[in-house]
Design a protein around this motif. Structure first.
Motif, PDB file in Angstrom:
ATOM      1  N   GLU A 192       0.835  -1.204   0.000  1.00 14.77           N
ATOM      2  CA  GLU A 192       0.000   0.000   0.000  1.00 14.77           C
ATOM      3  C   GLU A 192       0.871   1.255   0.000  1.00 14.77           C
ATOM      4  N   VAL A 193       1.951   1.232   0.783  1.00 10.44           N
ATOM      5  CA  VAL A 193       2.857   2.386   0.822  1.00 10.44           C
ATOM      6  C   VAL A 193       3.577   2.527  -0.519  1.00 10.44           C
ATOM      7  N   ILE A 194       4.041   1.412  -1.080  1.00 10.12           N
ATOM      8  CA  ILE A 194       4.694   1.452  -2.390  1.00 10.12           C
ATOM      9  C   ILE A 194       3.740   2.016  -3.435  1.00 10.12           C
ATOM     10  N   ALA A 195       2.512   1.553  -3.420  1.00 10.41           N
ATOM     11  CA  ALA A 195       1.529   2.035  -4.394  1.00 10.41           C
ATOM     12  C   ALA A 195       1.348   3.542  -4.298  1.00 10.41           C
ATOM     13  N   LYS A 196       1.203   4.039  -3.089  1.00 11.61           N
ATOM     14  CA  LYS A 196       1.004   5.473  -2.891  1.00 11.61           C
ATOM     15  C   LYS A 196       2.189   6.274  -3.400  1.00 11.61           C
ATOM     16  N   LYS A 197       3.388   5.745  -3.203  1.00 12.21           N
ATOM     17  CA  LYS A 197       4.595   6.477  -3.600  1.00 12.21           C
ATOM     18  C   LYS A 197       4.870   6.413  -5.096  1.00 12.21           C
ATOM     19  N   THR A 198       4.280   5.450  -5.789  1.00 13.22           N
ATOM     20  CA  THR A 198       4.602   5.251  -7.205  1.00 13.22           C
ATOM     21  C   THR A 198       3.434   5.528  -8.146  1.00 13.22           C
ATOM     22  N   GLY A 199       2.337   6.030  -7.616  1.00 11.44           N
ATOM     23  CA  GLY A 199       1.209   6.369  -8.480  1.00 11.44           C
ATOM     24  C   GLY A 199       0.340   5.191  -8.854  1.00 11.44           C
ATOM     25  N   LEU A 200       0.348   4.177  -8.003  1.00 12.05           N
ATOM     26  CA  LEU A 200      -0.487   2.999  -8.208  1.00 12.05           C
ATOM     27  C   LEU A 200      -1.558   2.926  -7.123  1.00 12.05           C
ATOM     28  N   GLU A 201      -2.542   2.077  -7.362  1.00 11.36           N
ATOM     29  CA  GLU A 201      -3.566   1.777  -6.366  1.00 11.36           C
ATOM     30  C   GLU A 201      -3.648   0.267  -6.214  1.00 11.36           C
ATOM     31  N   LEU A 202      -3.511  -0.222  -4.983  1.00 10.14           N
ATOM     32  CA  LEU A 202      -3.666  -1.645  -4.715  1.00 10.14           C
ATOM     33  C   LEU A 202      -5.154  -1.960  -4.706  1.00 10.14           C
ATOM     34  N   ILE A 203      -5.620  -2.684  -5.707  1.00  6.95           N
ATOM     35  CA  ILE A 203      -7.069  -2.904  -5.837  1.00  6.95           C
ATOM     36  C   ILE A 203      -7.502  -4.273  -5.322  1.00  6.95           C
ATOM     37  N   ASP A 204      -6.552  -5.193  -5.140  1.00 10.42           N
ATOM     38  CA  ASP A 204      -6.934  -6.508  -4.635  1.00 10.42           C
ATOM     39  C   ASP A 204      -5.701  -7.230  -4.123  1.00 10.42           C
ATOM     40  N   THR A 205      -5.883  -8.053  -3.106  1.00  5.77           N
ATOM     41  CA  THR A 205      -4.827  -8.921  -2.600  1.00  5.77           C
ATOM     42  C   THR A 205      -5.484 -10.088  -1.881  1.00  5.77           C
ATOM     43  N   ASN A 206      -4.830 -11.238  -1.897  1.00  4.91           N
ATOM     44  CA  ASN A 206      -5.337 -12.358  -1.107  1.00  4.91           C
ATOM     45  C   ASN A 206      -4.652 -12.433   0.258  1.00  4.91           C
TER      46      ASN A 206
END
Length: 216
Positions: A192-206
């Motif tokens: 989640e932190v990586i996504a925020k810093k790189t312009g991504l959104e984590l939309i799903d995870t198991n």
């Protein structure tokens, strides 16, 4: 010596695994764990580990392993065929072959050791996959930024990496850390932190191994 997290910059705490003669650095803020950079393998040593892997599209168990990933982390979010990149395809590009043969995608492959030509330069993809790769990376933020730059506006990034349990004692005996080529370890919070810093959104995870992202 002070060590700061490669992901969020926070102060880290050392985890020493005496049986491996190795130190790792745990970040309480984002839960990222990084192996001591002084213990990095040489190109030849890392390649030697990969050469022991026996992965083939003729192995039904290995094919099933990938199809489970595709059903959960790709086609739940990306139902139509398109143009994809498998980043870190390995010596035998089983995942890319499956996506072309069984799902109708057109695939490019890249692998640092086995397919080193950067065919992705200047391209955009509907799908980027990276399976059992990000645990090998020294600089995850740079690579996630690259992945984001390769996605079309509606494209998705699907990755596979086993999450650690956020328990330092369990980490010391975890089988995943025994592979000397594994350098970076994540939880959902880390991603989640990586996504925020790189312009991504984590939309799903198991919450175990699979994660899917879109551009934010």
């Amino acid at each position: 010596m002070n060590h700061h997290c490669k992901i969020c910059g926070s102060q880290t705490r050392e985890i020493v695994i005496e049986t491996l003669g190795a130190a790792y650095y745990y970040c309480e803020a984002c839960e990222f764990i990084a192996k001591d950079e002084n213990l990095k393998l040489s190109h030849e040593e890392e390649l030697g580990i990969y050469e022991t892997h026996e992965n083939s599209i003729e192995d039904p168990r290995y094919v099933a392993y990938f199809k489970k990933f595709l059903d959960a982390a790709v086609f739940n979010h990306y139902p139509k065929p398109g143009y994809g990149l498998d980043f870190g395809s390995g010596p035998s590009p089983v995942l890319a072959t499956l996506l072309e043969r069984d799902y109708g995608l057109t695939m490019d492959i890249y692998d640092h050791f086995y397919s080193p030509q950067k065919v992705y330069v200047g391209k955009k993809y509907d799908l980027v996959t990276s399976t059992e790769v990000v645990e090998h990376l020294d600089d995850p933020l740079a690579y996630f930024s690259l992945f984001k730059s390769l996605l079309k506006d509606e494209g998705i990034l699907s990755i596979m990496t086993l999450f650690h349990h956020n328990d330092n004692n369990a980490f010391r005996t975890w089988h995943y850390v025994r592979d000397q080529s594994h350098r970076s370890f994540y939880t959902v919070k880390t991603l989640e932190v990586i996504a925020k810093k790189t312009g991504l959104e984590l939309i799903d995870t198991n919450h175990h191994r699979y994660s899917t992202f879109r551009k934010s």
